[in-house]
Design a protein around this motif. Structure first.
Motif, mmCIF file in Angstrom:
data_model
loop_
_atom_site.group_PDB
_atom_site.id
_atom_site.type_symbol
_atom_site.label_atom_id
_atom_site.label_comp_id
_atom_site.label_asym_id
_atom_site.label_seq_id
_atom_site.Cartn_x
_atom_site.Cartn_y
_atom_site.Cartn_z
ATOM 1 N N ALA A 1 0.851 -1.187 0.000
ATOM 2 C CA ALA A 1 0.000 0.000 0.000
ATOM 3 C C ALA A 1 0.879 1.226 0.000
ATOM 4 N N THR A 2 0.410 2.258 -0.677
ATOM 5 C CA THR A 2 1.151 3.514 -0.613
ATOM 6 C C THR A 2 0.241 4.611 -0.093
ATOM 7 N N ILE A 3 0.862 5.534 0.624
ATOM 8 C CA ILE A 3 0.151 6.724 1.088
ATOM 9 C C ILE A 3 0.959 7.919 0.619
ATOM 10 N N PHE A 4 0.312 8.901 0.049
ATOM 11 C CA PHE A 4 0.989 10.042 -0.581
ATOM 12 C C PHE A 4 2.042 9.548 -1.590
ATOM 13 N N GLY A 5 1.776 8.409 -2.223
ATOM 14 C CA GLY A 5 2.711 7.878 -3.209
ATOM 15 C C GLY A 5 3.924 7.165 -2.633
ATOM 16 N N LYS A 6 3.957 7.022 -1.318
ATOM 17 C CA LYS A 6 5.117 6.364 -0.705
ATOM 18 C C LYS A 6 4.694 5.084 -0.009
ATOM 19 N N ASP A 7 5.550 4.077 -0.058
ATOM 20 C CA ASP A 7 5.239 2.797 0.567
ATOM 21 C C ASP A 7 4.951 2.994 2.062
ATOM 22 N N CYS A 8 3.832 2.413 2.495
ATOM 23 C CA CYS A 8 3.365 2.731 3.849
ATOM 24 C C CYS A 8 4.192 2.068 4.934
ATOM 25 N N ILE A 9 4.978 1.060 4.586
ATOM 26 C CA ILE A 9 5.834 0.439 5.599
ATOM 27 C C ILE A 9 7.204 1.124 5.598
ATOM 28 N N LYS A 10 7.754 1.257 4.409
ATOM 29 C CA LYS A 10 9.112 1.764 4.282
ATOM 30 C C LYS A 10 9.236 3.223 4.734
ATOM 31 N N TYR A 11 8.249 4.023 4.375
ATOM 32 C CA TYR A 11 8.326 5.448 4.714
ATOM 33 C C TYR A 11 7.379 5.820 5.847
ATOM 34 N N ALA A 12 7.069 4.816 6.681
ATOM 35 C CA ALA A 12 6.052 5.029 7.711
ATOM 36 C C ALA A 12 6.229 6.315 8.540
ATOM 37 N N PRO A 13 7.413 6.556 9.122
ATOM 38 C CA PRO A 13 7.527 7.735 9.987
ATOM 39 C C PRO A 13 7.271 9.035 9.236
ATOM 40 N N GLU A 14 7.746 9.093 7.999
ATOM 41 C CA GLU A 14 7.582 10.299 7.196
ATOM 42 C C GLU A 14 6.098 10.532 6.873
ATOM 43 N N ILE A 15 5.433 9.460 6.452
ATOM 44 C CA ILE A 15 4.023 9.539 6.087
ATOM 45 C C ILE A 15 3.173 9.962 7.284
ATOM 46 N N LYS A 16 3.527 9.418 8.439
ATOM 47 C CA LYS A 16 2.690 9.636 9.620
ATOM 48 C C LYS A 16 2.684 11.087 10.104
ATOM 49 N N LYS A 17 3.632 11.874 9.623
ATOM 50 C CA LYS A 17 3.609 13.299 9.979
ATOM 51 C C LYS A 17 2.313 13.948 9.507
#
Lengths: 294, 265
Positions: free
Chosen positions: A60-76
């Motif tokens: 899954a991606t959120i804001f175009g980024k992988d939700c596991i790999k970029y988790a901390p960044e996305i969660k901002k």
């Protein structure tokens, strides 16, 4: 642009059911409903998006980024409100909210006070002394205080009284107008119907329908209720497009999807005493999806 | 930094209580030293009536017990037991409490990695232990000065005292490992008491049997006070095995915690 993109997400829990091949996308700026009965896999999907649990396969991606790999960044940019809220009991509400705000690299004080005022939340109470509804309000404030671009709500209304629910929905709509995308999971259809643009229906871990609320409601279904003068064979209306057929004495009711002329001709073959044709509510449509495969 | 400060504050109360207990314990034990030293001959006579294996098991060495350092190292067995419980408690609870109190959803949906969470929590735990040790050693030293009858080797005194921190670090690491491996720990105190006492008794057993290999199993036996008093240094092989255990346990905790599913409450 898609804010959330889920591709064939699967999560197995040994023997217990998880989710299988879940795919859907949530577009920027929409309020997306995620409905299904308890235990269908709504929370599992959401917890995977938040990388609280890890998928067995798929991504899954959120804001175009992988939700596991970029988790901390996305969660901002994510605000999350779980169905049951638990916070550090020995803290005061204000300290909990400040602690929550300290994770985001911006000043959230003003928004925090605003939200607390809207939700009528006493900031000086201890968390452990709060009622369920008040804890939920803490959850709402802490989920929104950093003005997230994506708001994820997992059955958020439990414990809120109708007045607060109303305020909360108004708040969500305001956030949405400001540009926030919302993923709203619920088993209460009326609230999804009220708020959402599109909806995914999940059942037993699989997405069984993905549709616009308006399409679901308007285009497809008519609810027929017919009162006949004499007894009628139950199989009389047994034709394609007829669902949820119910017969009680001389009254027969069903949902119909298809060419309306077909059904009208059929009806003209019998003597009727009364006829109602209505728009079904989402619940009735949903029950139809739900019952169909049982 | 915010998580570190939060954890430090969250554990400050329990840390103060444990530190006070250790201080009270050492003050009580050392305050009995003057009386004890005066009647040493009678005491030794009495103790000689006990079988040697029992004397060994409770850490009593008749040759040195009448000196302050000998008496202190005997007392230290029980002080380190108390300190180990504190550290094991801390290690077991600091990660697992998020699941137990169902606050994991709050913390883990913040923009931080699980590694950062672990680091903040472990740093807070180690800082708590450092504070405990500073206060403990200061109190123990003051007390030793007050009750001494003749001069004692201050360096040796500190060398023995500081092993408290080392033993605590081992149990902290063990606690962390236990807390990430077992899915849900309902009662921290029963897990930590059980584990610490098991190792304590293994330690007693190893002295009685006199088997060097068993000593490696019990952290309580890594630092034999009699050896430190005699040689003025630690036994290298035990230091090495202690350090290796701490590193492996903490690394494993990091890895397991990073991959762990945080299930819904």
């Amino acid at each position: 642009m898609n804010v959330i993109e889920i591709n064939n997400l699967t999560k197995n829990y040994g023997n217990a059911r998880g989710i299988t091949d879940v795919s859907f996308t949530v577009e920027e700026g929409e309020i997306f409903g995620f409905i299904g009965p308890n235990g269908a896999g709504k929370s599992t999907t959401i917890r995977t998006l938040l990388s609280l649990i890890y998928p067995t396969s798929g991504s899954a991606t959120i804001f175009g980024k992988d939700c596991i790999k970029y988790a901390p960044e996305i969660k901002k940019e994510i605000g999350y409100l779980p169905s049951e809220v638990f916070y550090y009991n020995n803290m005061k509400v204000i300290d909990l909210l400040k602690y929550s705000a300290s994770f985001y690299k911006k000043d959230c004080t003003k928004r925090m006070i605003e939200l607390a005022e809207i939700m009528n939340l006493d900031l000086n109470k201890k968390i452990e002394d709060l009622s369920l509804g008040n804890k939920k309000k803490v959850g709402i404030v802490q989920g929104l205080l950093h003005q997230p671009k994506l708001i994820i709500l997992d059955e958020p209304t439990s414990g809120l009284d109708p007045l607060m629910q109303q305020k909360f929905f108004d708040l969500l709509e305001a956030e949405n107008k400001k540009g926030a995308t919302i993923l709203f999971s619920s088993h209460i259809l009326t609230e999804v119907q009220r708020l959402c643009d599109r909806v995914a229906i999940i059942k037993e871990g699989k997405i069984i329908k993905l549709e616009k609320i308006s399409t679901l409601k308007e285009n497809n279904y008519k609810k027929f209720k017919i009162q006949t003068t004499s007894g009628i064979d139950e199989n009389f209306f047994n034709l394609s497009g007829v669902n949820n057929l119910n017969k009680k004495d001389n009254i027969i009711s069903f949902l119909f999807r298809g060419n309306i002329n077909t059904i009208m001709k059929k009806i003209s073959d019998i003597e009727i005493a009364n006829l109602w044709v209505e728009e079904p509510n989402l619940e009735e449509i949903f029950m139809h999806y739900y019952v169909k495969e049982d | 930094m915010n998580m570190f400060l939060y954890e430090l504050k969250a554990y400050s109360k329990s840390n103060i209580i444990w530190t006070c207990s250790l201080v009270v314990l050492v003050v009580l034990l050392l305050s009995m030293f003057p009386t004890f030293a005066n009647e040493a001959t009678e005491f030794i006579k009495l103790m000689e009536g006990f079988p040697e294996s029992i004397r060994k098991a409770i850490g009593l060495s008749l040759d040195s017990i009448t000196s302050l350092l000998g008496y202190y190292s005997y007392s230290f067995t029980y002080i380190s037991l108390c300190g180990a419980i504190q550290a094991m408690n801390l290690g077991t609870s600091i990660i697992s409490k998020e699941v137990r109190e169902k606050t994991a959803d709050f913390l883990l949906t913040k923009p931080v990695t699980r590694k950062q969470i672990m680091t903040a929590k472990i740093s807070a735990a180690i800082s708590s232990l450092i504070i405990t040790n500073i206060v403990y050693i200061a109190s123990a030293y003051t007390m030793a000065i007050l009750v001494k009858i003749e001069a004692f080797n201050i360096k040796t005194f500190f060398m023995i005292s500081i092993t408290l921190f080392f033993i605590q670090m081992i149990f902290l690491a063990l606690g962390l490992l236990v807390s990430v491996i077992f899915p849900k720990i309902k009662s921290v105190i029963s897990v930590s008491l059980g584990t610490v006492f098991t190792f304590f008794f293994i330690g007693m057993l190893s002295t009685t049997v006199g088997d060097e290999a068993i000593r490696y199993i019990s952290p309580f036996k890594y630092f034999e006070a009699s050896y430190i008093i005699q040689k003025g240094r630690y036994e290298t092989s035990f230091i090495v095995s202690g350090v290796i255990f701490i590193i492996i346990a903490i690394t494993t905790s990091y890895l397991v915690y990073s991959k762990k599913d945080i299930d819904a409450v």
